[in-house]
Design a protein around this motif. Structure first.
Motif, PDB file in Angstrom:
ATOM      1  N   VAL A  39       0.816  -1.168  -0.226  1.00 38.56           N
ATOM      2  CA  VAL A  39      -0.193  -0.002  -0.073  1.00 38.56           C
ATOM      3  C   VAL A  39       0.833   1.297   0.025  1.00 38.56           C
ATOM      4  O   VAL A  39       0.669   2.318  -0.943  1.00 38.56           O
ATOM      5  CB  VAL A  39      -0.904  -0.002   1.344  1.00 38.56           C
ATOM      6  N   LEU A  40       1.815   1.227   0.890  1.00 39.21           N
ATOM      7  CA  LEU A  40       2.724   2.457   1.147  1.00 39.21           C
ATOM      8  C   LEU A  40       3.473   2.555  -0.283  1.00 39.21           C
ATOM      9  O   LEU A  40       4.072   3.595  -0.754  1.00 39.21           O
ATOM     10  CB  LEU A  40       3.551   2.301   2.124  1.00 39.21           C
ATOM     11  N   ALA A  41       3.890   1.464  -0.970  1.00 37.59           N
ATOM     12  CA  ALA A  41       4.327   1.654  -2.314  1.00 37.59           C
ATOM     13  C   ALA A  41       3.998   2.573  -3.476  1.00 37.59           C
ATOM     14  O   ALA A  41       4.312   3.181  -4.352  1.00 37.59           O
ATOM     15  CB  ALA A  41       4.892   0.266  -2.886  1.00 37.59           C
ATOM     16  N   LYS A  42       2.498   2.695  -3.121  1.00 38.14           N
ATOM     17  CA  LYS A  42       1.859   3.792  -4.176  1.00 38.14           C
ATOM     18  C   LYS A  42       1.714   5.021  -3.361  1.00 38.14           C
ATOM     19  O   LYS A  42       1.180   6.067  -3.909  1.00 38.14           O
ATOM     20  CB  LYS A  42       0.305   3.090  -4.429  1.00 38.14           C
ATOM     21  N   GLY A  43       2.669   5.470  -2.492  1.00 36.12           N
ATOM     22  CA  GLY A  43       2.600   6.861  -1.801  1.00 36.12           C
ATOM     23  C   GLY A  43       3.312   7.967  -2.976  1.00 36.12           C
ATOM     24  O   GLY A  43       2.741   9.063  -2.950  1.00 36.12           O
ATOM     25  N   TYR A  44       3.914   7.274  -3.938  1.00 35.19           N
ATOM     26  CA  TYR A  44       4.467   8.421  -4.735  1.00 35.19           C
ATOM     27  C   TYR A  44       3.014   9.219  -5.450  1.00 35.19           C
ATOM     28  O   TYR A  44       3.378  10.230  -6.213  1.00 35.19           O
ATOM     29  CB  TYR A  44       5.213   7.759  -5.875  1.00 35.19           C
ATOM     30  N   LEU A  45       1.972   8.468  -5.653  1.00 35.49           N
ATOM     31  CA  LEU A  45       0.678   9.000  -6.340  1.00 35.49           C
ATOM     32  C   LEU A  45       0.222  10.173  -5.632  1.00 35.49           C
ATOM     33  O   LEU A  45      -0.331  11.042  -6.329  1.00 35.49           O
ATOM     34  CB  LEU A  45      -0.344   7.933  -6.519  1.00 35.49           C
ATOM     35  N   ALA A  46       0.791  10.589  -4.302  1.00 33.56           N
ATOM     36  CA  ALA A  46       0.399  11.780  -3.721  1.00 33.56           C
ATOM     37  C   ALA A  46       0.920  12.981  -4.437  1.00 33.56           C
ATOM     38  O   ALA A  46       0.270  14.056  -4.490  1.00 33.56           O
ATOM     39  CB  ALA A  46       0.905  11.750  -2.182  1.00 33.56           C
ATOM     40  N   VAL A  47       1.844  12.850  -5.205  1.00 29.38           N
ATOM     41  CA  VAL A  47       2.377  14.078  -6.028  1.00 29.38           C
ATOM     42  C   VAL A  47       1.436  14.219  -7.145  1.00 29.38           C
ATOM     43  O   VAL A  47       1.367  15.295  -7.291  1.00 29.38           O
ATOM     44  CB  VAL A  47       3.786  13.677  -6.426  1.00 29.38           C
ATOM     45  N   ASP A  48       0.929  13.296  -7.694  1.00 32.50           N
ATOM     46  CA  ASP A  48      -0.121  13.724  -8.703  1.00 32.50           C
ATOM     47  C   ASP A  48      -1.374  14.469  -7.784  1.00 32.50           C
ATOM     48  O   ASP A  48      -1.795  15.173  -8.638  1.00 32.50           O
ATOM     49  CB  ASP A  48      -0.551  12.570  -9.457  1.00 32.50           C
ATOM     50  N   PHE A  49      -1.676  14.037  -6.799  1.00 31.70           N
ATOM     51  CA  PHE A  49      -2.608  14.914  -6.153  1.00 31.70           C
ATOM     52  C   PHE A  49      -2.036  16.237  -5.792  1.00 31.70           C
ATOM     53  O   PHE A  49      -3.044  17.222  -6.098  1.00 31.70           O
ATOM     54  CB  PHE A  49      -3.048  14.269  -4.584  1.00 31.70           C
ATOM     55  N   PHE A  50      -1.046  16.542  -5.569  1.00 36.57           N
ATOM     56  CA  PHE A  50      -0.239  17.691  -5.349  1.00 36.57           C
ATOM     57  C   PHE A  50      -0.489  18.653  -6.771  1.00 36.57           C
ATOM     58  O   PHE A  50      -0.794  19.877  -6.459  1.00 36.57           O
ATOM     59  CB  PHE A  50       1.137  17.670  -5.071  1.00 36.57           C
ATOM     60  N   PHE A  51      -0.258  18.048  -7.676  1.00 39.55           N
ATOM     61  CA  PHE A  51      -0.127  18.701  -9.214  1.00 39.55           C
ATOM     62  C   PHE A  51      -1.591  19.095  -9.573  1.00 39.55           C
ATOM     63  O   PHE A  51      -1.863  20.250  -9.914  1.00 39.55           O
ATOM     64  CB  PHE A  51       0.393  18.096 -10.218  1.00 39.55           C
ATOM     65  N   LEU A  52      -2.444  18.379  -9.231  1.00 41.20           N
ATOM     66  CA  LEU A  52      -4.028  18.709  -9.494  1.00 41.20           C
ATOM     67  C   LEU A  52      -4.351  19.786  -8.461  1.00 41.20           C
ATOM     68  O   LEU A  52      -5.250  20.950  -8.941  1.00 41.20           O
ATOM     69  CB  LEU A  52      -4.904  17.315  -9.263  1.00 41.20           C
ATOM     70  N   LEU A  53      -3.887  19.576  -7.330  1.00 37.45           N
ATOM     71  CA  LEU A  53      -4.480  20.580  -6.140  1.00 37.45           C
ATOM     72  C   LEU A  53      -3.736  22.111  -6.445  1.00 37.45           C
ATOM     73  O   LEU A  53      -4.434  23.017  -6.438  1.00 37.45           O
ATOM     74  CB  LEU A  53      -4.132  20.240  -4.879  1.00 37.45           C
ATOM     75  N   SER A  54      -2.415  21.954  -7.038  1.00 42.47           N
ATOM     76  CA  SER A  54      -1.716  23.294  -7.386  1.00 42.47           C
ATOM     77  C   SER A  54      -2.517  23.793  -8.422  1.00 42.47           C
ATOM     78  O   SER A  54      -2.695  25.091  -8.478  1.00 42.47           O
ATOM     79  CB  SER A  54      -0.359  22.909  -7.661  1.00 42.47           C
ATOM     80  N   GLY A  55      -3.038  23.146  -9.495  1.00 40.59           N
ATOM     81  CA  GLY A  55      -3.669  24.021 -10.541  1.00 40.59           C
ATOM     82  C   GLY A  55      -4.923  24.601 -10.071  1.00 40.59           C
ATOM     83  O   GLY A  55      -5.488  25.644 -10.450  1.00 40.59           O
ATOM     84  N   PHE A  56      -5.692  23.691  -9.136  1.00 38.08           N
ATOM     85  CA  PHE A  56      -6.845  24.155  -8.701  1.00 38.08           C
ATOM     86  C   PHE A  56      -6.786  25.578  -8.077  1.00 38.08           C
ATOM     87  O   PHE A  56      -7.383  26.624  -8.065  1.00 38.08           O
ATOM     88  CB  PHE A  56      -7.475  23.101  -7.837  1.00 38.08           C
ATOM     89  N   VAL A  57      -5.764  25.459  -6.959  1.00 36.92           N
ATOM     90  CA  VAL A  57      -5.373  26.522  -6.188  1.00 36.92           C
ATOM     91  C   VAL A  57      -4.698  27.830  -6.758  1.00 36.92           C
ATOM     92  O   VAL A  57      -5.391  29.045  -6.454  1.00 36.92           O
ATOM     93  CB  VAL A  57      -4.516  26.305  -5.013  1.00 36.92           C
TER      94      VAL A  57
END
Length: 365
Positions: free
Chosen positions: A40-58
């Motif tokens: 499960v933790l091996a997919k933690g790199y996907l948090a960066v994709d959320f960061f990118f989406l959130l950055s565009g939103f903000v």
């Protein structure tokens, strides 16, 4: 996010995402960690994709209207404020990495691959992940800061050429779908979103950043009646995660799922009892940039100083490391990140006053 533009739930989620990246980087070092947890933790790199989406939103929420009102003349101010946000802490952590590399060099343990002095100008200028290198180096998480800077440079073109408010909802949704398909194609068959970051990281950031701006446009028009779109977005996000778990391409399903979850989170923000808006989670979000940029280098120093077997660190030492990450995040945020950002943001006004005094002196002489 600050002032009237802040959605506290998104700030809290940013804090969670930063800690998922921390856990991702240490997952293989924890002694006795069950393989299911490791997976499960091996997919933690996907948090960066959320960061990118959130950055565009903000950024769309905070700056699109200001740039449209100010035109080209507002662009330098936007870019300077974004540079003030990301650059000082990046430079500080890069300086710490250089100090560590010099110490290792003096001890005869220099790692020329991970600490290439010839690449330092790229890192200083935030160009390290624009395709000029074929590996991550110095402070690995900073690759995403490099790509974010590229997104900031291009954002004024997006804001000045496109007003999402004039685009019908169906067309915004179609654009989001097209961007997600474009990302899948741009990954060129890569098995995961984290494959060859030095090759795919920039396109991954730019496309997800643009998608986040469109998500913000949907939030703006649906926030008055959020129940139905939030429910549908949540269902779509769950379906995307389920599809990925069943073997559908991660490069297509996960960005779509995260985009849907981002919309749902934004639509349900500021609702009474929202667990993402507790003071503790909100504060973790406030210091998340320091957590993200500081934890990787700290783990390297921690292992050098206290760890005998880097693949079997006792849970007690892991707990100590996590406490150090939290403490260092607080210190970096309050002693480096915020003071340096405030100082940089004050510089343009000082330059203007200095210029005015020089001009007045010249006129009177």
């Amino acid at each position: 996010m600050s002032g009237r533009h802040e959605l506290r739930a998104l700030t809290g989620m940013r804090g969670i995402a930063a800690w998922l990246v921390v856990l991702y980087h240490i997952r293989l070092s924890v002694a006795g960690l069950p393989q299911g947890v490791v997976a499960v933790l091996a997919k933690g790199y996907l948090a960066v994709d959320f960061f990118f989406l959130l950055s565009g939103f903000v950024i769309w929420l905070s700056w699109s209207e200001r740039l449209r009102r100010g035109g080209i003349g507002a662009v330098p101010g936007f870019l300077w404020r974004r540079l003030a946000r990301i650059w000082p802490l990046h430079l500080f952590m890069l300086g710490c990495a250089v100090a560590l590399a010099l110490l290792l060099l003096a001890l005869g343990k220099h790692d020329a691959v991970h600490h290439p002095f010839a690449d330092l100008p790229l890192h200083i200028l935030l160009l390290q992940n624009w395709g000029f290198t074929d590996h991550l180096a110095w402070n690995d998480p900073s690759w995403s800061i490099s790509t974010e800077w590229a997104a900031y440079l291009l954002f004024p073109l997006l804001a000045l050429s496109l007003d999402w408010r004039r685009v019908p909802s169906w067309a915004v949704l179609a654009t989001i779908a097209a961007l997600l398909v474009l990302l899948h194609g741009a990954m060129a068959g890569a098995p995961t979103l984290g494959t060859d970051i030095w090759t795919f990281g920039l396109r991954r950031c730019l496309i997800e950043f643009a998608t986040g701006s469109a998500i913000c446009a949907l939030w703006m028009r649906w926030r008055g009646t959020p129940a139905l779109p939030a429910t549908l977005a949540t269902m779509l996000g769950v379906a995307g995660v389920a599809a990925a778990a069943l073997g559908a391409p991660e490069t297509l399903t996960i960005p779509g799922a995260f985009a849907a979850f981002l919309l749902a989170l934004a639509l349900t923000a500021d609702r009474r009892g929202n667990p993402l808006e507790t003071p503790a989670l909100h504060y973790l979000g406030e210091i998340s940039y320091a957590t993200y940029l500081g934890h990787f280098l700290l783990f390297g120093v921690f292992k050098l100083a206290l760890v005998e077997d880097a693949h079997a660190i006792p849970p007690l030492l892991i707990a100590l490391y996590l406490a150090l990450v939290l403490g260092s995040s607080v210190a970096l945020h309050h002693l480096v990140e915020r003071p340096a950002q405030d100082w940089m943001n004050r510089l343009p006004a000082r330059w203007q006053r200095t210029g005015a005094r020089v001009q007045a002196s010249s006129s009177s002489s």
